[in-house]
Enzyme design. Structure first.
Site, mmCIF file in Angstrom:
data_model
loop_
_atom_site.group_PDB
_atom_site.id
_atom_site.type_symbol
_atom_site.label_atom_id
_atom_site.label_comp_id
_atom_site.label_asym_id
_atom_site.label_seq_id
_atom_site.Cartn_x
_atom_site.Cartn_y
_atom_site.Cartn_z
ATOM 1 N N GLY A 198 18.853 -49.252 -38.535
ATOM 2 C CA GLY A 198 20.032 -48.398 -38.613
ATOM 3 C C GLY A 198 19.874 -47.365 -39.697
ATOM 4 N N CYS A 244 17.364 -61.435 -27.160
ATOM 5 C CA CYS A 244 17.153 -60.071 -26.666
ATOM 6 C C CYS A 244 15.661 -59.733 -26.665
ATOM 7 C CB CYS A 244 17.895 -59.106 -27.573
ATOM 8 S SG CYS A 244 17.463 -57.390 -27.283
ATOM 9 N N ASN A 304 25.874 -57.486 -36.857
ATOM 10 C CA ASN A 304 24.944 -56.833 -35.951
ATOM 11 C C ASN A 304 25.264 -57.326 -34.552
ATOM 12 O OD1 ASN A 304 21.493 -57.473 -35.071
ATOM 13 N ND2 ASN A 304 22.709 -55.693 -34.589
ATOM 14 N N GLY A 305 25.504 -56.395 -33.642
ATOM 15 C CA GLY A 305 25.769 -56.791 -32.259
ATOM 16 C C GLY A 305 26.983 -56.102 -31.694
ATOM 17 N N TYR A 355 10.689 -53.072 -28.953
ATOM 18 C CA TYR A 355 10.886 -51.854 -29.733
ATOM 19 C C TYR A 355 11.563 -52.074 -31.073
ATOM 20 C CZ TYR A 355 13.013 -47.557 -31.354
ATOM 21 O OH TYR A 355 13.399 -46.523 -32.146
ATOM 22 N N SER A 412 5.916 -47.454 -32.880
ATOM 23 C CA SER A 412 6.193 -48.770 -32.299
ATOM 24 C C SER A 412 5.155 -49.196 -31.254
ATOM 25 C CB SER A 412 7.596 -48.815 -31.697
ATOM 26 O OG SER A 412 7.803 -47.672 -30.892
ATOM 27 N N CYS A 463 17.276 -62.682 -22.705
ATOM 28 C CA CYS A 463 18.147 -61.781 -21.947
ATOM 29 C C CYS A 463 17.243 -60.647 -21.489
ATOM 30 C CB CYS A 463 19.268 -61.225 -22.825
ATOM 31 S SG CYS A 463 20.203 -59.929 -21.967
ATOM 32 N N CYS A 505 22.143 -52.709 -35.617
ATOM 33 C CA CYS A 505 22.326 -52.822 -37.055
ATOM 34 C C CYS A 505 21.370 -53.852 -37.646
ATOM 35 C CB CYS A 505 23.738 -53.292 -37.387
ATOM 36 S SG CYS A 505 25.019 -52.264 -36.697
HETATM 37 P P1 AMP Z 1 13.526 -41.857 -23.713
HETATM 38 O O1 AMP Z 1 12.956 -40.669 -24.361
HETATM 39 O O2 AMP Z 1 15.013 -41.736 -23.508
HETATM 40 O O3 AMP Z 1 12.810 -42.248 -22.440
HETATM 41 O O4 AMP Z 1 13.389 -43.064 -24.721
HETATM 42 C C1 AMP Z 1 12.167 -43.732 -24.872
HETATM 43 C C2 AMP Z 1 11.688 -43.598 -26.277
HETATM 44 O O5 AMP Z 1 12.696 -44.006 -27.192
HETATM 45 C C3 AMP Z 1 10.480 -44.480 -26.505
HETATM 46 O O6 AMP Z 1 9.509 -43.706 -27.165
HETATM 47 C C4 AMP Z 1 10.989 -45.621 -27.387
HETATM 48 O O7 AMP Z 1 10.054 -45.926 -28.415
HETATM 49 C C5 AMP Z 1 12.297 -45.137 -27.948
HETATM 50 N N1 AMP Z 1 13.364 -46.124 -27.780
HETATM 51 C C6 AMP Z 1 13.491 -47.063 -26.847
HETATM 52 N N2 AMP Z 1 14.620 -47.790 -27.021
HETATM 53 C C7 AMP Z 1 15.237 -47.309 -28.093
HETATM 54 C C8 AMP Z 1 16.448 -47.641 -28.780
HETATM 55 N N3 AMP Z 1 17.223 -48.637 -28.380
HETATM 56 N N4 AMP Z 1 16.770 -46.912 -29.849
HETATM 57 C C9 AMP Z 1 15.995 -45.889 -30.244
HETATM 58 N N5 AMP Z 1 14.841 -45.535 -29.647
HETATM 59 C C10 AMP Z 1 14.445 -46.226 -28.578
#
Ligand code: AMP
Length: 483
Positions: free
Chosen positions: A45, A254, A119-120, A260, A301, A451, A18
């Site tokens: 979010g 974190c 948030n958390g 990301y 990102s 962390c 969040c």
């Molecule tokens: P995956 O497809 O499950 O391997 O997720 C990796 C992709 O999701 C990467 O392209 C990241 O930029 C994105 N990603 C990583 N962590 C998060 C997160 N906590 N929430 C949303 N997207 C994420």
């Protein structure tokens, strides 16, 4: 009434990512400032948004499902007048996606009203909830935040500072809170500093608290400082007061915020997120060099990390993928098949740019492996000769219980496969992850300050109950072959 102090509360609760903002400012534009702040924090979010304001006598609030501009319009904002206000954007992951769970939560009690945005993730929210329920308390939502607001109201006769302290004595976990009472704004950061919170100031008077500093720029506020772990900041017409409610024993910010989650133009704990990502790309190039024709990011990102990789390796930077910006996050699709289609819709290969080329594609993380597999496949289908994948975070091997949505361990590809196995699964010609030391070096801060549990499973607090509920028990050695 039970004595809540005496009990040990530990459990699993749904995960929340969040963004929060709070403003104390005597200004007819207050709700507009909150709106712009939330707009800036939208990446934290996309599911629901809400604002609560108070003019000292009345508390108004509005919240709804959807993006910030879908939830608010000029008419709604014009009706929300006050000198203190808070806002929230939410992205939940457990499927409990309904408007009752949208924040801020506003409760009225005999002394007035309290609004709270959080948030958390608490690690003992559910246990406290059950005890309160045994005591006859009725809950309207399924979020931890309601537990906090309930305790705040319960202890309100002790005065604001004491009631916050007593509440925080009971709750365990990760939290950045903004709390609004009729004439005051309170900001709190958890004792380990897991979730971020910063303080800003307006040149013409007034303060702002926000999850990320990028929210200050949009409202022309000046960044003052981070809220310290274990610190409570209280803003009233008398000014600003800082109360260290818990002594700082260790810090565990974190690290995923840098990788990301945060916006690259934000500064977290004194470090520019953009710089950290650029450095991570440079270090990645040194740790995992490769011969190729082009370095390209997975937008958005990974752009700074790809630039860093290109600068350090001397390989030209280019675009291999175009992002369809009208598609939300692929990550939130509950079913794998939907997630695969969403990745296809979201990231489109630039055929002309990649045909016959050997490409280094940079992404910030591999969680389940869906994105990388899809990307490698689509780049090859579009004519890339070779696809080398470089990841600017180490393999994610542990679930997060503190507010970042990393799923059950069994769904984390790096918890079940080593690097070579992952390379084969995603179909890449080579694969390299930055090391944990490389990552902390990119931020320029000692690794003890973070962390890193998603990479090393060393959690900064006891999460045995969470692991049990998640089926992630430490006894399960998913990671057969360490990368
Ligand atoms: P995956 O497809 O499950 O391997 O997720 C990796 C992709 O999701 C990467 O392209 C990241 O930029 C994105 N990603 C990583 N962590 C998060 C997160 N906590 N929430 C949303 N997207 C994420």
């Amino acid at each position: 009434m039970k004595n809540f102090q005496q009990q040990d509360f530990t459990d699993e609760k749904l995960k929340e990512e969040c963004g929060v903002v709070g403003i104390y400012k005597n200004d007819a534009m207050l709700s507009k400032y909150l709106y712009y702040g939330l707009y800036t924090l939208q990446h934290r979010g996309e599911e629901s948004a809400g604002i609560a304001v108070s003019d000292g006598a009345r508390t108004e609030y509005h919240k709804g499902m959807g993006l910030v501009p879908e939830v608010f319009n000029d008419d709604i904002l014009a009706k929300m007048k006050g000198n203190v206000g808070i806002g929230h954007v939410r992205y939940s992951t457990s499927g409990e996606s309904y408007v009752e769970n949208a924040q801020p939560l506003v409760v009225r009690y005999r002394g007035g009203s309290i609004a709270l945005a959080h948030n958390g993730n608490l690690v003992n929210g559910e246990k406290i909830r059950r005890s309160l329920e045994d005591d006859g308390v009725v809950f309207q939502t399924s979020i931890d935040t309601e537990v906090i607001v309930n305790l705040l109201a319960r202890y309100s006769s002790d005065g604001t500072v004491e009631s916050v302290k007593r509440t925080l004595d009971l709750v365990k976990g990760a939290y950045a809170l903004v709390i609004m009472k009729e004439n005051e704004l309170i900001g709190v950061r958890d004792p380990l500093g897991l979730r971020p919170l910063s303080l800003g100031q307006f040149a013409d008077g007034g303060y702002v608290l926000a999850s990320e500093t990028c929210a200050f720029d949009v409202m022309d506020a000046e960044f003052v400082r981070e809220v310290e772990p274990g610190e409570m900041i209280r803003i009233t017409k008398e000014g600003l007061e800082s109360i260290q409610y818990k002594k700082l024993e260790k810090r565990a910010s974190c690290i995923f915020e840098y990788i990301y989650f945060a916006r690259p133009d934000s500064v977290l704990d004194g470090v520019s997120v953009y710089e950290a990502r650029l450095n991570a790309g440079k270090i990645l190039a040194k740790e995992h060099p490769v011969k190729a024709d082009m370095v390209a990011p997975v937008p958005d990102s990974s752009i700074p990390a790809a630039l860093g990789y290109a600068q350090a390796s001397g390989i030209p930077y280019g675009d291999a993928l175009m992002k369809n910006k009208y598609i939300g996050r692929t990550f939130i699709q509950p079913e794998q098949s939907l997630r695969e289609i969403a990745v296809k819709l979201k990231l489109i290969p630039f055929r002309e740019n990649i045909k016959g080329k050997s490409i280094v594609i940079i992404d910030d993380s591999i969680v389940r492996g869906t994105t990388s597999r899809r990307i490698v496949h689509s780049l090859k289908k579009a004519g890339a000769r070779e696809v080398h994948v470089r990841i600017s975070s180490p393999p994610v091997v542990g679930s997060c219980y503190f507010g970042i949505d990393t799923p059950h361990r069994r769904s984390l590809i790096a918890a079940t496969q080593n690097v070579e196995e992952i390379r084969k699964t995603i179909g890449a010609d080579s694969l390299g992850f930055i090391s944990i030391d490389g990552l902390t070096e990119s931020i320029g801060t000692h690794r003890d300050r973070f962390c890193l549990a998603c990479f090393d499973q060393k959690y900064p607090m006891d999460v045995k109950e969470q692991q049990k509920a998640n089926g992630d028990g430490p006894e399960k050695t998913f990671n057969r072959l360490q990368p």
